[in-house]
Design a protein around this motif. Structure first.
Motif, PDB file in Angstrom:
ATOM      1  N   CYS A   1       0.874  -1.270   0.162  1.00 52.12           N
ATOM      2  CA  CYS A   1       0.225   0.171  -0.117  1.00 52.12           C
ATOM      3  C   CYS A   1       0.810   1.357  -0.032  1.00 52.12           C
TER       4      CYS A   1
ATOM      5  N   THR B   1       4.175   1.427   1.597  1.00 49.00           N
ATOM      6  CA  THR B   1       5.247   1.204   2.772  1.00 49.00           C
ATOM      7  C   THR B   1       6.471   2.151   2.540  1.00 49.00           C
TER       8      THR B   1
ATOM      9  N   PHE C   1      11.233  -3.462  -4.499  1.00 46.42           N
ATOM     10  CA  PHE C   1      10.169  -2.563  -4.073  1.00 46.42           C
ATOM     11  C   PHE C   1       9.517  -1.623  -4.838  1.00 46.42           C
TER      12      PHE C   1
ATOM     13  N   GLY D   1       4.580   2.059  -9.551  1.00 43.12           N
ATOM     14  CA  GLY D   1       4.098   3.110  -8.888  1.00 43.12           C
ATOM     15  C   GLY D   1       3.125   4.000  -9.298  1.00 43.12           C
TER      16      GLY D   1
HETATM   17  P1  A3P Z   1       3.036  -1.276  -7.675  1.00 39.74           P
HETATM   18  O1  A3P Z   1       3.703  -2.612  -7.566  1.00 39.74           O
HETATM   19  O2  A3P Z   1       1.624  -0.887  -7.888  1.00 39.74           O
HETATM   20  O3  A3P Z   1       4.099  -0.391  -8.585  1.00 39.74           O
HETATM   21  P2  A3P Z   1       5.213  -1.487  -0.460  1.00 39.74           P
HETATM   22  O4  A3P Z   1       6.067  -0.343  -0.346  1.00 39.74           O
HETATM   23  O5  A3P Z   1       4.117  -1.180   0.753  1.00 39.74           O
HETATM   24  O6  A3P Z   1       5.718  -2.692  -0.597  1.00 39.74           O
HETATM   25  O7  A3P Z   1       4.324  -1.082  -1.727  1.00 39.74           O
HETATM   26  C1  A3P Z   1       4.938  -1.332  -3.192  1.00 39.74           C
HETATM   27  C2  A3P Z   1       4.331  -0.371  -4.192  1.00 39.74           C
HETATM   28  O8  A3P Z   1       4.494   0.822  -3.936  1.00 39.74           O
HETATM   29  C3  A3P Z   1       4.514  -0.852  -5.492  1.00 39.74           C
HETATM   30  O9  A3P Z   1       3.477  -0.397  -6.125  1.00 39.74           O
HETATM   31  C4  A3P Z   1       5.613   0.140  -5.785  1.00 39.74           C
HETATM   32  O10 A3P Z   1       5.876   0.449  -7.248  1.00 39.74           O
HETATM   33  C5  A3P Z   1       5.194   1.473  -5.075  1.00 39.74           C
HETATM   34  N1  A3P Z   1       6.126   2.377  -4.786  1.00 39.74           N
HETATM   35  C6  A3P Z   1       7.328   2.160  -4.273  1.00 39.74           C
HETATM   36  N2  A3P Z   1       8.093   3.509  -4.121  1.00 39.74           N
HETATM   37  C7  A3P Z   1       7.179   4.315  -4.476  1.00 39.74           C
HETATM   38  C8  A3P Z   1       7.234   5.764  -4.396  1.00 39.74           C
HETATM   39  N3  A3P Z   1       8.343   6.481  -4.188  1.00 39.74           N
HETATM   40  N4  A3P Z   1       6.059   6.574  -4.935  1.00 39.74           N
HETATM   41  C9  A3P Z   1       4.954   5.823  -5.180  1.00 39.74           C
HETATM   42  N5  A3P Z   1       4.765   4.633  -5.135  1.00 39.74           N
HETATM   43  C10 A3P Z   1       5.991   3.810  -5.031  1.00 39.74           C
END
Ligand code: A3P
Length: 326
Positions: free
Chosen positions: A68, A70, A290, A294
């Motif tokens: 979501c 993190t 991770f 995005g």
């Molecule tokens: P997607 O797989 O839809 O791209 P978490 O950090 O909770 O594991 O969630 C990972 C999700 O957040 C992934 O989504 C990832 O690409 C996205 N994400 C990671 N860094 C981000 C950032 N700086 N800004 C926006 N989304 C980000």
């Protein structure tokens, strides 16, 4: 203490033997503990938090369901809390993956023996957790505790896609692959690590309604749409509001830019040459995993109309009357 630690393992084995289990997305099984599906490692983390974690009244937690946001919010909260210590032109987030910015309580408490007690961290300490609100010890979750929680939720359709792709990467090569259709069914039935998703969101939503000064409820999509507005809310809630001078000096924009997907995902440390985050002895995740797209709404590239309708209708039914929409 070693004896107590070994006893805890016995307690864990006894507990696991009594719990319903189902298929894990990356591991063979997950277990239903107090209404939530968890890996044995996560249940161990819970038992250890109960026994060993001593909250400070100034602790701030980032609570999320997996995928979501993190990683993003870790970066935002770390950069905000430490904005007077570091220079934006040479920042620790340029050299370290955001996951290492502060501890993931659920597993870092037992990363190694002896147990990590986090006593060495300066206040206010920041921690991340995926545990549902009702699973947390009352020393953290009761309205009388002054610890704060930032909760981040996201459209469950995007969560499902993100989680499926992430978990498929982490899934043990010794297990047969798990198909998207199977994952989708499990997700709809609530069966995924830390799930059911909807119960997770609702638990924090209700608690945030009861104690808004204790829990700030945020959405991934809002942070995408209006990052400056949302970051200001976040900083104020953390007890570190931006001053008029900081706003004029562009600090809010610097943090938004530093933590943006475009910036972080292109850094070497979060890319091919980058590092990894150790969660447990068995679970090490490369920083680059991770970062995927995005984006808001990538589910459109993966879900059929029928799948979309079913998830939306579960969301509607589950959230009915709560005042929350996703
Ligand atoms: P997607 O797989 O839809 O791209 P978490 O950090 O909770 O594991 O969630 C990972 C999700 O957040 C992934 O989504 C990832 O690409 C996205 N994400 C990671 N860094 C981000 C950032 N700086 N800004 C926006 N989304 C980000």
């Amino acid at each position: 203490e070693l004896q107590a630690y070994n006893k805890l393992h016995e307690k864990l084995d006894d507990l696991l033997a009594t719990l319903p289990k189902d298929k894990g997305w990356r591991s063979p099984n997950i277990f239903l503990h107090k209404g939530f599906w968890l890996t044995p490692q996560a249940i161990k983390g819970l038992l250890m938090i109960d026994d060993y974690f001593h909250p400070r009244s100034t602790d701030i937690f980032l609570a999320t369901f997996m995928k979501c946001g993190t990683t993003w919010f870790k970066a935002l909260m770390f950069a905000t809390a430490n904005r007077h210590r570091y220079n934006f032109s040479d920042h620790p987030l340029h050299h370290n993956g955001p996951q290492s910015a502060f501890p993931f309580l659920d597993s870092h408490i037992f990363l190694d023996y002896p147990v990590t007690k986090f006593d060495h961290l300066p206040s206010p300490r920041l921690f991340a957790t995926h545990f549902a609100h009702s699973l947390l010890p009352t020393s953290l979750s009761s309205p009388s505790s002054t610890c704060k929680f930032v909760y981040v939720c996201r459209d469950p359709k995007d969560v499902l896609i993100s989680k499926w792709l992430f978990m498929s990467k982490l899934r043990s090569k010794e297990l047969p692959p798990i198909s998207f259709n199977e994952t989708y069914e499990l997700f709809c039935n609530g069966v995924s690590e830390y799930g059911p998703f909807w119960d997770h969101v609702l638990g924090y939503w209700k608690a945030s309604q009861e104690s808004p000064e204790k829990i700030l409820f945020m959405k991934y999509e809002d942070m995408k749409r209006e990052p400056s507005v949302e970051l200001k809310k976040l900083a104020a809630f953390m007890g570190m509001p931006f001053t008029a001078e900081e706003e004029k000096g562009g600090v809010v924009g610097e943090i938004v830019k530093l933590c943006s997907f475009e910036n972080l995902s292109n850094l070497e440390v979060n890319n091919d040459g980058g590092g990894a985050q150790k969660f447990t002895a068995q679970l090490v995740v490369e920083n680059r995993d991770f970062f995927r797209k995005g984006k808001v709404g990538d589910w459109e590239n993966h879900l059929t109309e029928e799948m979309r309708e079913r998830i939306d209708s579960i969301t509607e039914t589950k959230l009915k009357g709560s005042g929350l929409t996703l």
